[in-house]
Design a protein around this motif. Sequence first.
Motif, PDB file in Angstrom:
ATOM      1  N   GLY A 134      21.164 -22.803   1.241  1.00 20.07           N
ATOM      2  CA  GLY A 134      22.461 -22.798   0.571  1.00 20.07           C
ATOM      3  C   GLY A 134      23.348 -23.899   1.113  1.00 20.07           C
ATOM      4  N   LYS A 135      24.229 -24.367   0.257  1.00 16.04           N
ATOM      5  CA  LYS A 135      25.138 -25.436   0.668  1.00 16.04           C
ATOM      6  C   LYS A 135      26.157 -24.911   1.665  1.00 16.04           C
ATOM      7  N   GLY A 136      26.531 -25.756   2.596  1.00 18.19           N
ATOM      8  CA  GLY A 136      27.568 -25.405   3.545  1.00 18.19           C
ATOM      9  C   GLY A 136      27.079 -24.694   4.793  1.00 18.19           C
ATOM     10  N   VAL A 137      25.814 -24.306   4.837  1.00 18.98           N
ATOM     11  CA  VAL A 137      25.308 -23.639   6.041  1.00 18.98           C
ATOM     12  C   VAL A 137      25.098 -24.678   7.139  1.00 18.98           C
ATOM     13  N   VAL A 138      24.393 -25.758   6.812  1.00 19.20           N
ATOM     14  CA  VAL A 138      24.181 -26.857   7.753  1.00 19.20           C
ATOM     15  C   VAL A 138      24.876 -28.079   7.186  1.00 19.20           C
ATOM     16  N   LYS A 139      25.912 -28.540   7.891  1.00 18.81           N
ATOM     17  CA  LYS A 139      26.676 -29.705   7.421  1.00 18.81           C
ATOM     18  C   LYS A 139      26.295 -30.975   8.167  1.00 18.81           C
ATOM     19  N   LYS A 140      25.824 -30.801   9.403  1.00 17.34           N
ATOM     20  CA  LYS A 140      25.552 -31.952  10.258  1.00 17.34           C
ATOM     21  C   LYS A 140      24.270 -31.691  11.041  1.00 17.34           C
ATOM     22  N   LEU A 141      23.502 -32.727  11.290  1.00 17.72           N
ATOM     23  CA  LEU A 141      22.246 -32.612  12.028  1.00 17.72           C
ATOM     24  C   LEU A 141      22.345 -33.446  13.289  1.00 17.72           C
ATOM     25  N   LYS A 142      22.099 -32.820  14.428  1.00 16.48           N
ATOM     26  CA  LYS A 142      22.125 -33.525  15.713  1.00 16.48           C
ATOM     27  C   LYS A 142      20.709 -33.496  16.270  1.00 16.48           C
ATOM     28  N   VAL A 143      20.113 -34.659  16.457  1.00 16.18           N
ATOM     29  CA  VAL A 143      18.726 -34.763  16.906  1.00 16.18           C
ATOM     30  C   VAL A 143      18.713 -35.140  18.377  1.00 16.18           C
ATOM     31  N   GLN A 144      17.963 -34.376  19.163  1.00 16.84           N
ATOM     32  CA  GLN A 144      17.808 -34.658  20.584  1.00 16.84           C
ATOM     33  C   GLN A 144      16.361 -35.032  20.859  1.00 16.84           C
ATOM     34  N   GLY A 145      16.180 -36.045  21.683  1.00 17.36           N
ATOM     35  CA  GLY A 145      14.841 -36.433  22.094  1.00 17.36           C
ATOM     36  C   GLY A 145      14.403 -35.587  23.274  1.00 17.36           C
ATOM     37  N   PRO A 146      13.233 -35.877  23.805  1.00 11.18           N
ATOM     38  CA  PRO A 146      12.762 -35.112  24.966  1.00 11.18           C
ATOM     39  C   PRO A 146      13.637 -35.415  26.180  1.00 11.18           C
ATOM     40  N   THR A 147      13.750 -34.456  27.062  1.00  5.02           N
ATOM     41  CA  THR A 147      14.584 -34.628  28.257  1.00  5.02           C
ATOM     42  C   THR A 147      13.693 -34.653  29.482  1.00  5.02           C
ATOM     43  N   ALA A 148      14.118 -35.397  30.489  1.00  2.00           N
ATOM     44  CA  ALA A 148      13.389 -35.461  31.755  1.00  2.00           C
ATOM     45  C   ALA A 148      13.653 -34.191  32.547  1.00  2.00           C
ATOM     46  N   PRO A 149      12.736 -33.816  33.425  1.00  2.00           N
ATOM     47  CA  PRO A 149      12.974 -32.614  34.220  1.00  2.00           C
ATOM     48  C   PRO A 149      14.177 -32.792  35.135  1.00  2.00           C
ATOM     49  N   SER A 150      14.899 -31.743  35.339  1.00  2.00           N
ATOM     50  CA  SER A 150      16.099 -31.788  36.165  1.00  2.00           C
ATOM     51  C   SER A 150      15.781 -31.261  37.560  1.00  2.00           C
ATOM     52  N   TRP A 151      16.353 -31.917  38.572  1.00  2.00           N
ATOM     53  CA  TRP A 151      16.187 -31.457  39.948  1.00  2.00           C
ATOM     54  C   TRP A 151      17.297 -30.499  40.333  1.00  2.00           C
ATOM     55  N   ARG A 152      18.204 -30.284  39.458  1.00  2.00           N
ATOM     56  CA  ARG A 152      19.362 -29.456  39.778  1.00  2.00           C
ATOM     57  C   ARG A 152      19.047 -28.002  39.427  1.00  2.00           C
ATOM     58  N   TYR A 153      18.956 -27.165  40.447  1.00  2.00           N
ATOM     59  CA  TYR A 153      18.685 -25.749  40.256  1.00  2.00           C
ATOM     60  C   TYR A 153      19.752 -24.940  40.973  1.00  2.00           C
ATOM     61  N   GLY A 154      20.139 -23.837  40.404  1.00  2.00           N
ATOM     62  CA  GLY A 154      21.090 -22.953  41.065  1.00  2.00           C
ATOM     63  C   GLY A 154      22.526 -23.319  40.782  1.00  2.00           C
ATOM     64  N   PRO A 155      23.449 -22.489  41.256  1.00  2.00           N
ATOM     65  CA  PRO A 155      24.869 -22.700  40.950  1.00  2.00           C
ATOM     66  C   PRO A 155      25.533 -23.795  41.781  1.00  2.00           C
ATOM     67  N   ARG A 156      24.976 -24.109  42.959  1.00  2.00           N
ATOM     68  CA  ARG A 156      25.608 -25.132  43.822  1.00  2.00           C
ATOM     69  C   ARG A 156      24.795 -26.422  43.777  1.00  2.00           C
ATOM     70  N   HIS A 157      25.486 -27.549  43.932  1.00  2.00           N
ATOM     71  CA  HIS A 157      24.811 -28.832  43.823  1.00  2.00           C
ATOM     72  C   HIS A 157      25.463 -29.822  44.780  1.00  2.00           C
ATOM     73  N   VAL A 158      24.621 -30.576  45.467  1.00  2.00           N
ATOM     74  CA  VAL A 158      25.101 -31.625  46.352  1.00  2.00           C
ATOM     75  C   VAL A 158      24.862 -32.946  45.637  1.00  2.00           C
ATOM     76  N   SER A 159      25.884 -33.781  45.579  1.00  2.00           N
ATOM     77  CA  SER A 159      25.716 -35.048  44.870  1.00  2.00           C
ATOM     78  C   SER A 159      24.795 -35.967  45.653  1.00  2.00           C
ATOM     79  N   GLY A 160      24.134 -36.839  44.958  1.00  2.00           N
ATOM     80  CA  GLY A 160      23.211 -37.773  45.590  1.00  2.00           C
ATOM     81  C   GLY A 160      21.966 -37.900  44.749  1.00  2.00           C
TER      82      GLY A 160
END
Length: 168
Positions: A134-160
């Motif tokens: 139906g019209k109006g359900v999807v108005k815009k399409l956002k395409v994401q490519g594959p993402t690299a694995p993240s090293w950031r786990y948990g609620p706290r993070h140290v920059s670096g």
Amino acid sequence: MRGSDLARAALDAARKAADTRRAGQRGRNVPRGTSTGSRRRRRWSGPGADDRDPQPLGRLASRLAVDRGWNEHLAGGQVFGKWAALVGAEVAEHAKPVSLKDGELTVAAESTAWATQLRLLQRQLLGQIAAGVGKGVVKKLKVQGPTAPSWRYGPRHVSGRGPRDTYG
């Protein structure tokens, strides 16, 4: 008194009770066939269709969705449920819908090449989705490519740089 005399006496008492009830209700103009007390007399629907007749489950579910205002959410769910039928088997094999918020559908592609291809086919995909859901359900399409694995786990993070710092 014998059995027939008892029956006549009971019938006379019932008639008198009905007459006194009718006399008390004469002041209210109650249309014929409507309920006046807590008891309701069941009226049959007749040969025509009526709300009391058995209904198909799909019709009842759609009526419930309209009454409760669930149509937009159900249409969004159809995008996820019918994804392969809406966009085609080849595209569905390499891309999957992730989220739908405020008419913006986020799609995750399996590779950067497929992400580029989906961005080029964006207008046609939106047309196919609108035709299917139906019209109006999807108005815009956002395409994401594959993402690299993240090293950031948990609620706290140290920059670096992360774990690469310890290798020398």
